[in-house]
Design a protein around this motif. Structure first.
Motif, PDB file in Angstrom:
ATOM      1  N   GLU A  45       0.817  -1.224   0.000  1.00 36.47           N
ATOM      2  CA  GLU A  45       0.000   0.000   0.000  1.00 36.47           C
ATOM      3  C   GLU A  45       0.847   1.270   0.000  1.00 36.47           C
ATOM      4  O   GLU A  45       0.598   2.178  -0.803  1.00 36.47           O
ATOM      5  CB  GLU A  45      -0.981  -0.019   1.171  1.00 36.47           C
ATOM      6  N   GLU A  63      -6.067   2.647   6.120  1.00 38.60           N
ATOM      7  CA  GLU A  63      -7.042   3.302   6.977  1.00 38.60           C
ATOM      8  C   GLU A  63      -6.773   2.969   8.447  1.00 38.60           C
ATOM      9  O   GLU A  63      -6.287   1.882   8.772  1.00 38.60           O
ATOM     10  CB  GLU A  63      -8.453   2.851   6.611  1.00 38.60           C
ATOM     11  N   ARG A  66      -0.495   4.782  -1.079  1.00 36.22           N
ATOM     12  CA  ARG A  66      -1.672   4.798  -0.210  1.00 36.22           C
ATOM     13  C   ARG A  66      -1.250   4.528   1.229  1.00 36.22           C
ATOM     14  O   ARG A  66      -0.365   3.711   1.484  1.00 36.22           O
ATOM     15  CB  ARG A  66      -2.676   3.725  -0.638  1.00 36.22           C
ATOM     16  N   VAL A  88       0.020   6.620  10.317  1.00 30.81           N
ATOM     17  CA  VAL A  88      -1.364   7.047  10.088  1.00 30.81           C
ATOM     18  C   VAL A  88      -1.722   8.217  11.003  1.00 30.81           C
ATOM     19  O   VAL A  88      -2.463   9.136  10.606  1.00 30.81           O
ATOM     20  CB  VAL A  88      -2.326   5.861  10.301  1.00 30.81           C
ATOM     21  N   GLN A 109      -8.390  -0.180   9.663  1.00 29.01           N
ATOM     22  CA  GLN A 109      -7.688  -1.370   9.180  1.00 29.01           C
ATOM     23  C   GLN A 109      -6.442  -1.646  10.015  1.00 29.01           C
ATOM     24  O   GLN A 109      -6.163  -2.789  10.393  1.00 29.01           O
ATOM     25  CB  GLN A 109      -7.300  -1.179   7.724  1.00 29.01           C
TER      26      GLN A 109
END
Length: 225
Positions: free
Chosen positions: A96, A104, A101, A157, A107
């Motif tokens: 990812e 999330e 990307r 994140v 996730q």
């Protein structure tokens, strides 16, 4: 001239003939031979018989082998189950970020839950033979490295956007190292299964080009047992 005459036949002595040994002497000889043979057998048995200590050591070794054989089967089953959950996570952690990307947050939270559970499996390992302990230790190290990679993703994140690429790149490297470590342990596990008579047992993950990662040898499952 007088004629010589031989000695009268009644005065001549016939040569002595060897007599047979008395029956008693023969019996004594046989008994003596049997006694010597019996004593020799008893001495040989006493010398060749393992001592009490040697017998105890042999029994302990046999018990260790039986216990290790069972541990190999159990460890292989656990490695298969673990790999089925671990593999997709490591692939996602590596792919990812490479695709631009970031996973999330929800996730990543699920990954963290899975990694805590997988790591807990190795919290109290049984003691086995050296080769089995090496395989188990390698699998544990791989799972712990994967857990660190997931935690790094979680940091990425939650971090500001300008720091995310750096953290995600670090997580990718950690995930690749986890795959490589797992591949070494999986190869060791394959070998001890062969040695134990179980044949080839492959629990390798999808390496996806991880540098230094070992792959399964291509032999059929169970072959070579």
């Amino acid at each position: 001239m007088s004629r010589r005459t031989g000695r009268p036949s009644h005065l001549s002595t016939s040569p002595a003939r060897p007599g047979r040994p008395p029956a008693r002497a023969v019996a004594v000889g046989i008994v003596a031979a049997l006694v010597v043979g019996l004593l020799g057998g008893l001495v040989g048995y006493a010398v060749g018989r393992p001592s009490a200590t040697e017998s105890s050591v042999a029994k302990l070794h046999e018990a260790d082998l039986r216990r290790d054989a069972q541990q190999i089967v159990e460890l292989t089953d656990m490695a298969r189950r673990t790999g089925e959950e671990l593999g997709p996570i490591l692939l996602a952690v590596r792919q990812e970020p490479a695709a631009g990307r970031a996973p999330e947050a929800a996730q990543v939270g699920q990954w963290q839950d899975v990694m805590r559970r997988l790591t807990a499996q190795f919290a109290d390992p049984p003691s086995g033979m050296t080769a089995t302990n090496v395989a188990r230790g390698g699998l544990r190290s791989a799972v712990e490295l994967a857990a660190v990679a997931v935690e790094t993703v979680a940091l990425a994140v939650a971090a500001p956007a300008d720091r995310q690429p750096e953290l995600l790149t670090l997580a990718t490297r950690q995930a690749a190292l986890a795959v490589t470590t797992w591949s070494v342990a999986a190869t060791q596990l394959d070998q001890i299964n062969i040695d134990a008579g179980n044949g080839h047992q492959h629990v390798h993950l999808d390496s996806d080009g991880a540098e230094g990662a070992l792959t399964a040898d291509g032999a059929a499952e169970g072959a070579g047992g």
